[in-house]
Design an enzyme around this catalytic site. Structure first.
Site, mmCIF file in Angstrom:
data_model
loop_
_atom_site.group_PDB
_atom_site.id
_atom_site.type_symbol
_atom_site.label_atom_id
_atom_site.label_comp_id
_atom_site.label_asym_id
_atom_site.label_seq_id
_atom_site.Cartn_x
_atom_site.Cartn_y
_atom_site.Cartn_z
ATOM 1 N N THR A 1 0.830 -1.207 0.000
ATOM 2 C CA THR A 1 0.000 0.000 0.000
ATOM 3 C C THR A 1 0.863 1.254 0.000
ATOM 4 O O THR A 1 0.612 2.196 -0.747
ATOM 5 C CB THR A 1 -0.929 0.006 1.232
ATOM 6 O OG1 THR A 1 -1.860 -1.071 1.117
ATOM 7 C CG2 THR A 1 -1.694 1.316 1.338
ATOM 8 N N GLU B 1 -15.467 15.377 11.696
ATOM 9 C CA GLU B 1 -14.768 14.489 12.639
ATOM 10 C C GLU B 1 -15.658 14.167 13.834
ATOM 11 O O GLU B 1 -16.296 15.047 14.399
ATOM 12 C CB GLU B 1 -13.471 15.150 13.100
ATOM 13 C CG GLU B 1 -12.784 14.524 14.296
ATOM 14 C CD GLU B 1 -12.370 13.079 14.067
ATOM 15 O OE1 GLU B 1 -12.613 12.260 14.966
ATOM 16 O OE2 GLU B 1 -11.816 12.766 13.002
ATOM 17 N N VAL C 1 -21.444 11.027 11.802
ATOM 18 C CA VAL C 1 -21.988 10.922 10.439
ATOM 19 C C VAL C 1 -23.150 9.936 10.425
ATOM 20 O O VAL C 1 -23.050 8.817 10.925
ATOM 21 C CB VAL C 1 -20.888 10.489 9.451
ATOM 22 C CG1 VAL C 1 -21.476 10.175 8.080
ATOM 23 C CG2 VAL C 1 -19.829 11.587 9.335
ATOM 24 N N ALA D 1 4.486 2.770 8.317
ATOM 25 C CA ALA D 1 5.399 1.985 7.487
ATOM 26 C C ALA D 1 6.726 1.741 8.193
ATOM 27 O O ALA D 1 7.281 0.630 8.133
ATOM 28 C CB ALA D 1 5.627 2.695 6.155
ATOM 29 N N HIS E 1 24.060 27.298 11.773
ATOM 30 C CA HIS E 1 23.211 28.478 11.572
ATOM 31 C C HIS E 1 23.386 28.960 10.139
ATOM 32 O O HIS E 1 24.513 29.045 9.636
ATOM 33 C CB HIS E 1 23.624 29.592 12.540
ATOM 34 C CG HIS E 1 22.909 30.887 12.296
ATOM 35 N ND1 HIS E 1 21.613 31.096 12.704
ATOM 36 C CD2 HIS E 1 23.310 32.017 11.662
ATOM 37 C CE1 HIS E 1 21.250 32.318 12.353
ATOM 38 N NE2 HIS E 1 22.270 32.902 11.713
#
Length: 462
Positions: free
Chosen positions: A41, A199, A233, A317, A441
């Site tokens: 995937t 959400e 939902v 992963a 820097h």
């Protein structure tokens, strides 16, 4: 039929890394993968293609928002969506071909097809059965969809469909304010879509340090995102123009709905173990569909191991890769190890968000005495020079010992900056150790040092 020391089922990050490391350790290794390409995937329809689109659309944002500020004048480029998708596909092809090359280099046999385990020590692929002294299950995960929602990958899509829409939508509803939803929402928001995130919880990015999540939401809102939080939902259905999403707010049961060209369902992922035959083998499972393993990633059946999204832990992963290397070590008779306390997480938006270790909420819950060192990117010269001064570095250290317990960054390059802290934590470093280390820097990494200084007498540039 062939005999192997190790057969890995699944060619994703966990699986291909396990296979390569097993081969490096001198084990005769095969990897089963049913896709036409390796990488699982992540490389095919997840991490890598999404990062390609995030990169392309970030460049577009820079052209529109910042080029004139730097004296770069000229007509703004137009988006050729088909060409952008081809660029994304080319990135995927380059990476998957790279894994295929590594298999050849390490003499790993690719068993093309979908695998099952008819008995301990055997893996069946197509009509052939192969013998294996050890089997590693690395079959990954698939999108988890709310009950009653029908995915067509055209209008109502998962992340897979969102990576290959036929045209750029004018409006998109994202269900779920996790990493996948916000990353893909960022892609389409930069391309001009009106993005609304719905959400269930009262905050975005569940599990993230609350202060960082709150800041992240403010930044995304400035970028054009709209949020409906605390919303359950009720309905997602196709309409003539696109799809409709209806919800109820948990706080007062009031109803709301919105119609959009595309609805992205990004409500998490679940382990993919279908067709392996685990039940018949007697492999012990956990309530959420994960495979139960011991401290050495072995299942309840000797000789069968499992890693990655198929077992408990964050579905990342790099977590799967670490487990892949560790389980190969265990099979080779060595001491495989994964430090689950030092696994970073990253959201590849702009700005990036990265974290490792404990959140402030976790430390409070544990009753642990801690101190906080914070430094804003507004005080970092490099960040200001590239118009990325939003965000901050937040370092958490033990109040008594000064040992680093966690770090949370929202800002430029956060996904790379976090690894300095990962290494420090791996070696048990204190905030002072980090503060006393010279940083070049001007770099973004100076903000990490300043946060470490803030755990002591105070940052220099804030």
């Amino acid at each position: 039929m062939a005999d192997f020391d190790v057969i890995v089922i699944g060619g994703g990050p966990g699986g291909y890394v396990a296979a390569i490391h097993a081969a490096q350790l001198g084990l005769k290794t095969a990897c089963v993968e049913g896709r036409e390409t390796l990488g699982g995937t992540c490389l095919n329809i997840g991490c890598i293609p999404s990062k390609a689109l995030l990169n392309a659309t970030h460049q577009l944002h820079e052209v529109h928002e910042n080029f004139e500020k730097m004296g770069l004048m000229g007509a703004n480029p137009k988006v050729d969506w088909e060409r952008m998708l081809r660029y994304k596909d080319d990135v995927v092809t380059g990476n998957t071909k790279g894994i295929e090359f590594l298999f050849k280099k390490n003499k790993i046999t690719w068993l093309k097809g979908w695998g099952s385990i008819p008995a301990a020590g055997q893996v069946k692929v197509g009509d052939e059965t192969h013998n294996a002294k050890n089997i590693i299950i690395a079959t990954g995960s698939v999108p988890s969809v709310l009950p009653g929602i029908t995915i067509d990958e055209q209008v109502i899509v998962t992340s897979t469909g969102a990576l290959a829409l036929p045209k750029i939508p004018k409006s998109m509803v994202v269900i779920g304010a996790g990493v996948i939803g916000l990353e893909m929402g960022s892609v389409y928001a930069r391309l001009g879509a009106e993005v609304t995130v719905v959400e269930y919880l009262d905050a975005i990015t569940p599990g993230m340090d609350a202060e960082v999540a709150k800041s992240f939401q403010k930044i995304l809102t400035k970028q054009g995102f709209k949020f409906v939080l605390g919303a359950a939902v009720q309905v997602v259905e196709r309409t003539k123009k696109g799809a409709k999403v209806a919800w109820k707010l948990k706080k007062d049961d009031s109803a709301g709905e919105i119609e959009a060209d595309v609805v992205l369902v990004a409500t998490g992922r679940k382990p993919f173990t279908d067709g392996l035959g685990l039940e018949a083998l007697g492999v012990e499972m956990l309530p959420r569909g994960q495979i139960k393993v011991d401290d050495h990633w072995q299942t309840s059946v000797p000789g069968i191991y499992a890693i990655g999204d198929a077992v408990p832990g964050p579905m990342l992963a790099h977590k799967a890769e670490d487990e892949g290397m560790a389980v190969a070590e265990v099979i080779a008779g060595k001491a495989g190890h994964v430090n689950y306390g030092v696994i970073p997480g990253v959201v590849y938006s702009t700005p990036e968000v990265a974290s490792v270790g404990k959140t402030e909420e976790q430390l409070k819950e544990e009753g642990r005495a801690y101190k906080v060192g914070k430094f804003p990117f507004m005080g970092n010269a490099r960040a200001k020079a590239v118009f990325q001064a939003d965000g901050f570095v937040k370092l958490l250290a033990d109040k008594e010992t000064d040992r680093i317990l966690g770090c949370h960054i929202i800002g430029p390059g956060a996904g790379d900056l976090i690894h300095e802290v990962c290494v420090a934590m791996e070696f048990g470093a204190s905030a002072q150790d980090l503060a006393l280390t010279c940083h070049a820097h001007p770099t973004y990494s100076e903000a990490v040092r300043e946060a470490a200084l803030a755990c002591g007498l105070g940052a220099i540039h804030a």
